[in-house]
Design an enzyme around this catalytic site. Structure first.
Site, PDB file in Angstrom:
ATOM      1  CE  LYS A   1      -4.225  -1.967   1.825  1.00 34.83           C
ATOM      2  NZ  LYS A   1      -3.828  -3.393   1.993  1.00 34.83           N
TER       3      LYS A   1
HETATM    4  C1  LIG Z   1      -4.473  -4.493   1.333  1.00 32.48           C
HETATM    5  C2  LIG Z   1      -3.693  -5.754   1.216  1.00 32.48           C
HETATM    6  C3  LIG Z   1      -4.062  -6.774   0.308  1.00 32.48           C
HETATM    7  C4  LIG Z   1      -5.318  -6.705  -0.550  1.00 32.48           C
HETATM    8  O1  LIG Z   1      -5.230  -5.716  -1.541  1.00 32.48           O
HETATM    9  P1  LIG Z   1      -6.578  -5.191  -2.272  1.00 32.48           P
HETATM   10  O2  LIG Z   1      -6.155  -4.059  -3.112  1.00 32.48           O
HETATM   11  O3  LIG Z   1      -7.495  -4.781  -1.156  1.00 32.48           O
HETATM   12  O4  LIG Z   1      -7.132  -6.330  -3.051  1.00 32.48           O
HETATM   13  C5  LIG Z   1      -3.247  -7.892   0.224  1.00 32.48           C
HETATM   14  N1  LIG Z   1      -2.155  -8.033   0.992  1.00 32.48           N
HETATM   15  C6  LIG Z   1      -1.771  -7.083   1.870  1.00 32.48           C
HETATM   16  C7  LIG Z   1      -0.555  -7.305   2.708  1.00 32.48           C
HETATM   17  C8  LIG Z   1      -2.529  -5.904   2.020  1.00 32.48           C
HETATM   18  O5  LIG Z   1      -2.143  -4.967   2.899  1.00 32.48           O
END
Ligand SMILES: *Cc1c(COP(=O)(O)O)cnc(C)c1O
Length: 487
Positions: free
Chosen positions: A110
């Site tokens: 993220k």
């Molecule tokens: C947010 C997250 C996901 C999922 O991503 P999306 O965009 O919500 O599908 C997967 N793995 C980790 C470690 C995350 O923080």
């Protein structure tokens, strides 16, 4: 490039307005008016370093920003200070290619989007004047990455609510050890759902929202999807260079559908991707959709991959919009039916397939532990539990291409016949997105391997640091008053 809403109720706006709007004012999601074709650029793009590639992708979508400003902002965002050694290196592990997306400040993918979003907010506010108050609710990863993206930025205050005592100790420290004046952690005496309800109530109070210029950093913000498109090109180029393949398959551990949606945009733009492999944990609403056409709510089960413990995927509406032929009125009807009944459905195409660009599968907790153990024993490589969901499904897809029995979510014939149909004459290499560093989830690693192996200096360094956090009752009015008192 201009932007419209999936529900047809927003007249076209420019990129910077789309970034500030977050959720579209008509309740839909913001989408670009068209998807640019980049297939003629691939030979030039594959030679670019990450920041230059990001600039090339972003300029197609951010046409209201002066090019020099955009370039400076993007180069600063993806510098070595924030992402060390690079935002998205690919490493070969056994027969898969792992795209490591956890080299940013909070060790989760993220960061790649939220570092950009923080800089974009700061840039837009600086040029237009005014301030922005970000309000968010988190069950873990999003909060720390959003705080890291907004800390110290001029013109922005960020308020992040988490359920008191119900996020992991590491996640809590990643948030509350940030002491910048513009960062306000709130521990709510309630659950994550309570935090979300409070956020919706405050954001739904349009008078309060206007008075305090409230903004959002959750994954419906278009800039977050946009930032993620870049690494699909990068990974496809890198896996091509390593194997000589024409195209690659990409496996995406999926929760809110933000990440895999970015992959779909990349594919539509012409990235050399033959297939998106959507991987869920046992919260499998999306895997069920791609295997049956029915998108139906279940109840959330807690797993060791908490960022994927999701039933309603907030970004899925963007995908559905294209699926119904960009018909905003039809989508509006579908979404209100979903709100009423908890279910919607799409008819498969003439070939019986929901979407030939996708293959979807599910990994159980036992499979996740076995995959972590196997990659550690055979390759000396530690996968975090989210990444291990993806790798498990990727391995099952690989097996599904052989005549032997199929491993896609035990006993799902629909998925297995699909796997054979989409099989190319050669098997394109598989890129697996690694969405977090294993040190963020040490308990799962210990459970899988029996050893306490997952360490990272950035996590260790948090122990013993001073923290700041406001504890508030589970009450919208209390949070509202805290915001008013603070700004
Ligand atoms: C947010 C997250 C996901 C999922 O991503 P999306 O965009 O919500 O599908 C997967 N793995 C980790 C470690 C995350 O923080």
């Amino acid at each position: 490039m201009r932007y419209i809403s999936t529900r047809g109720g927003v007249s076209p706006i420019e990129f910077q307005d789309a970034v500030l709007m977050g959720l579209a004012d008509d309740g839909g999601l913001i989408v670009p008016e068209s998807i640019p074709d980049a297939s003629g650029e691939l030979e030039r793009w594959r030679r670019l370093p990450y920041d230059e590639l990001a600039y090339e992708v972003l300029r197609l979508y951010a046409s209201d920003m002066p090019e020099a400003d955009l370039r400076e902002l993007v180069v600063r965002t993806y510098s070595r200070d924030a992402f060390d050694p690079a935002p998205a290196p690919t490493v070969s592990v056994g027969s898969i290619h792992v795209l490591e997306l956890w080299h940013g400040p909070t060790l989760a993918f993220k960061d790649i989007a939220l570092q950009l979003l923080g800089n974009l907010f700061e840039y837009i506010l600086h040029r237009r004047g005014g301030r922005l108050n970000i309000l968010g609710a988190t069950s873990g990863d999003t909060g720390s990455a959003a705080i890291a993206g907004c800390r110290g930025r001029r013109g922005i205050d960020i308020f992040i609510m988490h359920p008191r005592g119900r996020v992991s100790p590491i996640q809590q420290r990643q948030m509350t050890t940030v002491l910048d004046d513009n960062v306000h952690n709130i521990a709510v005496e309630g659950s994550f759902d309570d935090c979300q309800r409070i956020m919706k109530q405050i954001a739904g109070d349009l008078d309060f929202k206007r008075r305090h210029s409230l903004g959002a950093v959750n994954s419906v913000n278009w800039a977050r999807v946009l930032a993620q498109i870049v690494y699909y090109f990068r990974a496809a180029f890198d896996a091509q260079a390593a194997t000589g393949a024409e195209r690659v398959r990409v496996t995406v551990p999926t929760g809110n559908f933000g990440d895999v949606l970015a992959g779909w945009y990349a594919l539509k733009m012409g990235a050399p991707i033959s297939l998106l492999i959507l991987a869920t944990n046992v919260n499998d609403i999306l895997a069920r959709f791609y295997n049956t056409g029915v998108y139906a709510l279940g109840s959330v089960v807690q797993t060791t991959s908490p960022s994927m413990d999701i039933q309603v995927a907030s970004n899925f509406e963007r995908y559905l919009y294209y699926k119904v032929g960009c018909d905003g009125a039809r989508l509006r009807t579908m979404m209100s039916e979903f709100a009423r009944t908890g279910s919607l459905s799409i008819e498969p195409g003439p070939d019986g397939v929901i979407d030939a660009d996708f293959l979807a599968g599910t990994a159980t907790e036992e499979q996740v532990f076995a995959t972590i153990r196997k990659y550690h024993q055979e390759h000396g490589y530690l996968l975090d539990p989210h990444t291990a969901v993806g790798v498990t499904v990727a391995e099952n897809v690989g097996r599904a291409a052989e005549p032997a029995p199929l491993g896609l979510h035990a006993g799902e014939p629909a998925a297995s016949s699909r796997a054979r149909q989409t099989r190319a004459p050669y098997d394109p290499p598989i890129v697996c997105l690694a969405t977090a560093h294993p040190a963020k989830f040490p308990d799962a690693i210990k459970q899988a391997t029996g050893e306490d192996l997952a360490r990272h200096p950035a996590i260790d360094a948090l122990a013993g640091l001073p923290t700041r956090c406001e504890v508030l009752p589970n009450d919208t009015q209390a949070v509202r008053q805290f915001i008013e008192r603070t700004v």
